[in-house]
Design an enzyme around this catalytic site. Structure first.
Site, PDB file in Angstrom:
ATOM      1  N   HIS A  49       1.412  -6.561  48.684  1.00  0.00           N
ATOM      2  CA  HIS A  49      -0.033  -6.769  48.587  1.00  0.00           C
ATOM      3  C   HIS A  49      -0.668  -5.374  48.556  1.00  0.00           C
ATOM      4  O   HIS A  49      -0.263  -4.483  49.307  1.00  0.00           O
ATOM      5  CB  HIS A  49      -0.521  -7.553  49.805  1.00  0.00           C
ATOM      6  CG  HIS A  49      -2.001  -7.525  50.000  1.00  0.00           C
ATOM      7  ND1 HIS A  49      -2.829  -8.528  49.540  1.00  0.00           N
ATOM      8  CD2 HIS A  49      -2.809  -6.620  50.604  1.00  0.00           C
ATOM      9  CE1 HIS A  49      -4.081  -8.234  49.849  1.00  0.00           C
ATOM     10  NE2 HIS A  49      -4.096  -7.088  50.509  1.00  0.00           N
TER      11      HIS A  49
ATOM     12  N   CYS B 278      -4.222  -9.888  44.414  1.00  0.00           N
ATOM     13  CA  CYS B 278      -4.715  -8.574  44.826  1.00  0.00           C
ATOM     14  C   CYS B 278      -4.201  -7.466  43.917  1.00  0.00           C
ATOM     15  O   CYS B 278      -4.904  -6.488  43.645  1.00  0.00           O
ATOM     16  CB  CYS B 278      -4.283  -8.304  46.265  1.00  0.00           C
ATOM     17  SG  CYS B 278      -2.485  -8.467  46.485  1.00  0.00           S
TER      18      CYS B 278
END
Length: 634
Positions: free
Chosen positions: A34, A102
């Site tokens: 992420h 993301c």
């Protein structure tokens, strides 16, 4: 003034991916990455929309690593305007763990700020994950979580080697992905198909590099014809998108009014929407302007035909090969269990037994008190009216005893134990059980010991009975899709090191068992290839270098086999499966077959002294040999 741009990288799995990925997927994945972008003293992350915090103060805590993405000359006010525009695009309802996440956001930001892109090990992770059987199986579950239609079903016959662990890992990742209070929300209508949303040139270039065939849809949210054709484009992406095995096209949507979409439109000469551009190996092949659904579908089909032309074998008539069963050859004979256990007990009694955690008495108690009742209940004749189940407790204690015996006994004394496991792997409860560690995985232990024994020049170190029972155990492992995949994904090299010399062994029973194992391996690969031709999402287990090695060994074994028609039959069927529909056939295998004179080797099996005094006599075996020699070994 140049301002530094940083990429903060977090692991959504909290270390679970590094620890368990190889067990679940067959390959090492160090993290479920992420990312957030840090610039102008702020950290921006996409999850529940685009959120802004002080660097390192998001709910993800301390980043696993910080990557320097260079500097930007864009001023903060311009960047804030860009983020305000992107907030309309990067909304919570559009988030998807694999397709729009993301990393999509940070890749866009890096492209806007520096003209670059985030590292490939991050942005390519979804593709790498979905290329594994585990990833393909998890895709529908992930889609269901985000309330999006599944873009593909699980690989046929696939089940996670550890469902509880897989579920725990997936829940951990999803719960960390968007935010601490996140629950899944319905996906935006425009994101219900497996379409890549692209907003900048670097992301588009990366998309083209990662797809042999690609379709780019240039649209505008104000364009009425675009809205009309978009459902057709999404249905095509579901039907014609990339499947497990790598075939299919990538589909990308570029809204020229979002991000750097206008720059992309200018780069590719887009003057009106909708426009569809078709790419092959990164080069523009054709384009379609306007909302013409029929022409769009035709061009997609033409693109795929050019990217993935039909294999030359699909046009051949191969009745003898097609008549072959793809079911594995299994060794199901049940020995006198008391005699086998007694023989093993005598070997245990005579062993020196040093530096082993368990005592001889403990190991023998497990065998007689736990293993024997289970095996007799499950396999004895006549069958028990209430066969005992192979519980995790039974299998764990038996595996630990096996680990101790493997360390204490030489290979000549281990064959009774291997023979007991040969029976056990035919039990579905055993084949789906996952050992707690490789050190107590009986198949792995026996395979490693057999490989070592066959590498040792001394004939005493290469015991016939141990090699024979290990080959039969490995052949029986192919009764289970789970075990077969585990062998081909994690132990292929070791299994090959046992298989190849065994095909040339002086003992006929060993050669028969080796030919059976070779057939089972090739039949599993052939299943994948046939499924792929039919458009199914299946495993193919392709490895060109390995195929060359196995084909060479099989042809040599055929050349040397002059006594057993059964061995010739199994090896010829194995060769047929290895060659038919192989992606490496034209470039790698045809020249190899020529060098090995494979056609002549096969034809010699049909003449006097080629296999027995009169050559092969069974009609179906003759037909198979003639077909493989005449049509595949050209």
């Amino acid at each position: 003034m140049e301002v530094p741009v940083k990429l903060y990288v977090y692991d959504l799995s909290n270390g679970m991916a590094r620890q368990y990925s190889r067990q679940l997927t067959g390959r090492q994945i160090d993290g479920i990455w992420h990312t957030s972008i840090v610039v102008f003293g702020k950290e921006m992350v996409y999850g529940q929309g685009i959120d802004t915090t002080l660097p390192g103060q998001s709910h993800h805590g301390t980043p696993a690593q910080i990557i320097d993405m260079g500097t930007t000359s864009i001023d903060e006010e311009t960047f804030n305007e860009y983020i305000a525009e992107m907030k309309e695009h990067y909304t919570a309802d559009k988030y998807h763990l694999l397709d729009f996440n993301c990393n999509s956001f940070t890749n866009d930001c890096v492209g806007f700020l520096t003209g670059g892109s985030i590292p490939s090990f991050i942005k390519d992770l979804p593709t790498d994950f979905l290329s594994t059987p585990f990833g393909a199986a998890m895709r529908p579950t992930i889609d269901a979580w985000y309330r999006r239609p599944a873009t593909g079903g699980p690989a046929p016959g696939f089940s996670s080697p550890n469902p509880q662990l897989a579920s725990s890992l997936l829940q951990n990742v999803i719960s960390n992905a968007q935010g601490p209070s996140t629950s899944a929300v319905p996906a935006a209508q425009t994101l219900t198909a497996p379409v890549h949303i692209i907003t900048n040139p670097p992301a588009f270039n990366s998309f083209l590099r990662s797809h042999r065939a690609a379709v780019a849809f240039f649209t505008d949210h104000t364009c009425a014809p675009c809205k009309m054709i978009e459902p057709v484009f999404e249905r095509l992406s579901e039907e014609k998108g990339v499947k497990t095995g790598g075939t299919g096209a990538g589909f990308a949507k570029i809204d020229i009014g979002v991000g750097l979409g206008q720059s992309l439109a200018s780069e590719w000469g887009i003057r009106a929407t909708p426009t569809f551009i078709f790419f092959l190996d990164g080069k523009k092949l054709d384009e379609v302007k306007g909302a013409d659904a029929t022409e769009l579908r035709t061009q997609v089909d033409l693109l795929l035909f050019q990217a993935y032309p039909a294999h030359p074998h699909t046009s051949l008539s191969l009745p003898a090969i097609q008549a072959l069963s793809l079911n594995p050859i299994l060794f199901t004979q049940v020995p006198a269990l008391d005699i086998v256990l007694g023989k093993l007990a005598s070997f245990i009694d005579s062993a020196p037994w040093t530096s082993i955690p368990q005592t001889k008495a403990q190991v023998k108690q497990i065998l007689t008190g736990t293993v024997a009742p289970y095996l007799k209940s499950r396999f004895a004749t006549p069958a028990s009216p209430q066969p005992q189940s192979a519980t995790s407790h039974i299998l764990t204690s038996w595996s630990q005893a096996t680990s101790a015996l493997s360390a204490a006994l030489p290979p000549p004394s281990l064959f009774p134990l291997v023979d007991l496991w040969r029976l056990a792997v035919l039990d579905p409860n055993v084949s789906t059980w996952t050992p707690p560690s490789p050190s107590v995985d009986p198949i792995f232990l026996f395979l490693e010991k057999a490989s070592t024994a066959l590498r040792t020049p001394s004939s005493a170190a290469s015991p016939r009975n141990y090699i024979l029972t290990t080959l039969r155990l490995l052949a029986n492992a192919f009764s289970s899709a789970t075990l077969a995949r585990r062998l081909l994904l994690t132990s292929r090299a070791t299994m090959t090191a046992v298989l190849v010399p065994s095909l040339l062994h002086e003992d006929g029973a060993v050669r028969t068992a080796a030919a059976s194992l070779a057939f089972n391996v090739a039949a599993l690969i052939q299943k994948g290839r046939v499924g792929k031709v039919r458009g199914e999402s299946v495993d193919a287990f392709e490895d060109e270098d390995w195929e060359v090695e196995i084909v060479s060994a099989v042809v040599e074994a055929l050349d040397r086999e002059t006594t057993s028609e059964d061995v010739v039959h199994r090896l010829t069927a194995c060769l047929a499966f290895l060659l038919r529909l192989s992606p490496a056939f034209e470039m790698q295998l045809v020249p190899l077959l020529d060098v090995l004179q494979a056609q002549d080797v096969l034809k010699r099996k049909l003449v006097k002294d080629g296999c027995g005094e009169a050559g092969v006599v069974k009609k179906d075996v003759k037909k198979l040999i003639e077909e493989v020699a005449g049509k595949l070994c050209r």
